[in-house]
Design a protein around this motif. Structure first.
Motif, short mmCIF file in Angstrom:
data_model
loop_
_atom_site.label_atom_id
_atom_site.label_comp_id
_atom_site.label_asym_id
_atom_site.label_seq_id
_atom_site.Cartn_x
_atom_site.Cartn_y
_atom_site.Cartn_z
N ASN A 1 0.82 -1.20 0.00
CA ASN A 1 0.00 0.00 0.00
C ASN A 1 0.86 1.26 0.00
N ILE A 2 1.86 1.29 0.87
CA ILE A 2 2.75 2.45 0.92
C ILE A 2 3.60 2.53 -0.34
N GLY A 3 4.07 1.39 -0.82
CA GLY A 3 4.86 1.38 -2.06
C GLY A 3 4.09 1.93 -3.24
N LEU A 4 2.82 1.58 -3.35
CA LEU A 4 1.98 2.08 -4.45
C LEU A 4 1.81 3.59 -4.36
N VAL A 5 1.56 4.11 -3.18
CA VAL A 5 1.37 5.56 -3.03
C VAL A 5 2.65 6.30 -3.40
N LEU A 6 3.79 5.82 -2.95
CA LEU A 6 5.06 6.47 -3.29
C LEU A 6 5.35 6.39 -4.78
N LEU A 7 5.00 5.27 -5.39
CA LEU A 7 5.19 5.12 -6.84
C LEU A 7 4.30 6.10 -7.60
N VAL A 8 3.05 6.23 -7.21
CA VAL A 8 2.13 7.17 -7.86
C VAL A 8 2.60 8.61 -7.65
N LEU A 9 3.06 8.92 -6.44
CA LEU A 9 3.60 10.27 -6.18
C LEU A 9 4.80 10.55 -7.07
N GLY A 10 5.68 9.57 -7.23
CA GLY A 10 6.83 9.74 -8.11
C GLY A 10 6.41 9.99 -9.54
N TYR A 11 5.40 9.26 -10.00
CA TYR A 11 4.89 9.44 -11.36
C TYR A 11 4.28 10.83 -11.53
N VAL A 12 3.46 11.23 -10.58
CA VAL A 12 2.80 12.54 -10.67
C VAL A 12 3.83 13.66 -10.66
N LEU A 13 4.81 13.56 -9.79
CA LEU A 13 5.85 14.60 -9.74
C LEU A 13 6.65 14.64 -11.04
N TYR A 14 6.92 13.47 -11.60
CA TYR A 14 7.68 13.43 -12.84
C TYR A 14 6.90 14.01 -14.01
N LYS A 15 5.62 13.63 -14.13
CA LYS A 15 4.81 14.12 -15.25
C LYS A 15 4.55 15.62 -15.16
N ASN A 16 4.55 16.16 -13.97
CA ASN A 16 4.28 17.59 -13.78
C ASN A 16 5.53 18.38 -13.42
N SER A 17 6.69 17.80 -13.67
CA SER A 17 7.93 18.48 -13.27
C SER A 17 8.22 19.67 -14.18
N THR A 18 8.44 20.79 -13.54
CA THR A 18 8.79 22.00 -14.27
C THR A 18 10.16 22.51 -13.85
N THR A 19 10.66 21.98 -12.74
CA THR A 19 11.98 22.40 -12.25
C THR A 19 12.81 21.16 -11.93
N LYS A 20 14.07 21.39 -11.69
CA LYS A 20 14.94 20.28 -11.29
C LYS A 20 14.55 19.75 -9.91
N PHE A 21 13.99 20.61 -9.07
CA PHE A 21 13.54 20.18 -7.75
C PHE A 21 12.41 19.16 -7.87
N HIS A 22 11.47 19.40 -8.79
CA HIS A 22 10.38 18.44 -9.01
C HIS A 22 10.92 17.11 -9.53
N THR A 23 11.86 17.19 -10.44
CA THR A 23 12.45 15.97 -10.99
C THR A 23 13.20 15.20 -9.90
N PHE A 24 13.94 15.92 -9.07
CA PHE A 24 14.65 15.28 -7.96
C PHE A 24 13.67 14.68 -6.96
N SER A 25 12.58 15.38 -6.67
CA SER A 25 11.55 14.86 -5.76
C SER A 25 10.93 13.58 -6.33
N SER A 26 10.70 13.57 -7.64
CA SER A 26 10.17 12.39 -8.30
C SER A 26 11.12 11.21 -8.14
N LEU A 27 12.40 11.46 -8.36
CA LEU A 27 13.42 10.43 -8.20
C LEU A 27 13.42 9.89 -6.77
N CYS A 28 13.29 10.78 -5.80
CA CYS A 28 13.26 10.35 -4.38
C CYS A 28 12.05 9.47 -4.11
#
Length: 180
Positions: free
Chosen positions: A131-158
């Motif tokens: 359950n936690i793994g799925l939420v973190l995976l979805v958060l990573g996907y959402v941050l990556y698809k909506n990344s406008t800065t390097k911070f968003h991309t780094f957050s997605s990677l995290c």
């Protein structure tokens, strides 16, 4: 308006995850008890049940499970002592977060499906690392698809990397996403 509806859908999801909580499912499963004991041990001594400091994998019954869930359960165990609710609370919270993210990012209809679907409700009512793994995976996907800065991309990677340490199944998907 969409935010208000998403909050309402999340409240329905939270209600379904908490409704009749003390009776279904009844006791802690062995894996859940291990998670709870390790969280309690982290909170009291700073080490796991085998005396290891900050392990990435927890040895339980000669299986090595990801430790991230136990780290998330430390605060609830400290507040509510070692109980069924304190061990399962992180999963309830992350399950509700999944409902909210789905309703906001994808669609309100998808949020309703996640809120009331028996599969998502079931996995949110027990201490399941998936359950936690799925939420973190979805958060990573959402941050990556909506990344406008390097911070968003780094957050997605995290988020992708954290998902790999939350559940074994997310290791392949999260690491493939990081590689792409």
């Amino acid at each position: 308006k969409k935010l208000t509806i998403a909050i309402f859908i999340s409240a329905i999801g939270l209600f379904l995850r908490l409704w009749n909580f003390g009776t279904s499912p009844l006791p802690l499963y062995v894996d859940e008890a291990s998670i709870g004991y390790n969280s309690y041990s982290f909170q009291k001594t700073g080490v796991d049940e085998y005396g290891k400091f900050a392990p990435l994998l927890l040895r339980a019954f000669n299986m090595y499970n990801p430790a991230l869930y136990s780290y998330f359960a430390v605060v609830p165990v400290q507040i509510a002592n070692l109980s069924v609710l304190s061990v399962r609370l992180p999963s309830i919270v992350f399950g509700t977060i999944l409902v909210f993210i789905t309703a906001i990012v994808f669609s309100l209809e998808a949020g309703i499906i996640v809120a009331i679907s028996p599969v998502f409700v079931f996995f949110s009512r027990g201490a399941y690392e998936a359950n936690i793994g799925l939420v973190l995976l979805v958060l990573g996907y959402v941050l990556y698809k909506n990344s406008t800065t390097k911070f968003h991309t780094f957050s997605s990677l995290c988020m992708f990397c954290l998902s790999a340490y939350a559940y074994h199944g997310e290791r392949f998907v999260g690491l493939v996403a990081v590689a792409c």
